[in-house]
Scaffold this active site. Sequence first.
Site, PDB file in Angstrom:
ATOM      1  N   CYS A   1     -19.709  11.648 -23.529  1.00 33.47           N
ATOM      2  CA  CYS A   1     -21.118  11.389 -23.234  1.00 33.47           C
ATOM      3  C   CYS A   1     -21.258  10.967 -21.781  1.00 33.47           C
ATOM      4  CB  CYS A   1     -21.633  10.280 -24.162  1.00 33.47           C
ATOM      5  SG  CYS A   1     -23.353   9.842 -23.901  1.00 33.47           S
TER       6      CYS A   1
ATOM      7  N   HIS B   1     -25.754  14.084 -32.089  1.00 30.72           N
ATOM      8  CA  HIS B   1     -25.444  13.195 -30.967  1.00 30.72           C
ATOM      9  C   HIS B   1     -26.727  12.830 -30.211  1.00 30.72           C
ATOM     10  CE1 HIS B   1     -22.619  11.959 -27.588  1.00 30.72           C
ATOM     11  NE2 HIS B   1     -23.762  12.082 -26.923  1.00 30.72           N
ATOM     12  N   GLU B   2     -27.573  13.838 -29.928  1.00 32.00           N
ATOM     13  CA  GLU B   2     -28.798  13.582 -29.164  1.00 32.00           C
ATOM     14  C   GLU B   2     -29.832  12.817 -29.999  1.00 32.00           C
ATOM     15  OE1 GLU B   2     -28.439  13.915 -26.129  1.00 32.00           O
ATOM     16  OE2 GLU B   2     -26.704  15.236 -26.218  1.00 32.00           O
TER      17      GLU B   2
ATOM     18  N   HIS C   1     -28.988   9.223 -29.796  1.00 30.50           N
ATOM     19  CA  HIS C   1     -29.489   8.610 -28.562  1.00 30.50           C
ATOM     20  C   HIS C   1     -30.944   8.170 -28.734  1.00 30.50           C
ATOM     21  CE1 HIS C   1     -26.371   8.811 -25.548  1.00 30.50           C
ATOM     22  NE2 HIS C   1     -26.157  10.103 -25.750  1.00 30.50           N
TER      23      HIS C   1
END
Length: 198
Positions: free
Chosen positions: A128, A171-172, A175
């Site tokens: 990341c 993953h996004e 976030h």
Amino acid sequence: MSDENATPSAERIEGFNERVFAWSVDELGVEGKVLPVVTAPAAVLSTEGATVDPTSPEIVQLAADLVATMRVSPGCVGLAAPQVGEGVKVFCVDVSTHAKTRTHHGTYVLCNAELVESSRNQKAREGCMSVPDLTGDVKRASLVTVKGQLPGTGEWVTLRSDAFEARCLQHEMDHCNGYLFVDRVAGAHAIYQRQTYL
């Protein structure tokens, strides 16, 4: 999300979304600016993002900025608003040239995205831009259905993806919900010093 391998690949699966695949940053009608990437332990990275109006000029500009920033960042295949200091639920993805990719929808931005369905958990290494010195083994679903809104038009879309794009989407979305990949690892034994610096 970041990784350094790159080879073109494409595949369609049931639930593949042609509208998302056809989307282009040109639809936004604004020029994207490259923004600085925030790194841990910045508070914005551990705070749940706010939902947005995808048709607002600020979000349209942010969408263009995310794509511009992703494109100039070596190895970057996804970037979320909190990573550029904006605590909102907006992210971009493009895994189309990554070696581990099977299904992909090209370059696109989603607002207010959520996971509708997931299955087939698998462990794989992640990196990341907001945690530049580390990588980690993270268990994620390898088949997902995600829905979200396109910036500019605000239209709702649902897409199904697998393999690397599915991992990148999760993953996004993490976030946007205030989580980093290091929050998802099994323990300190699953975190590693990054060997290749991008």
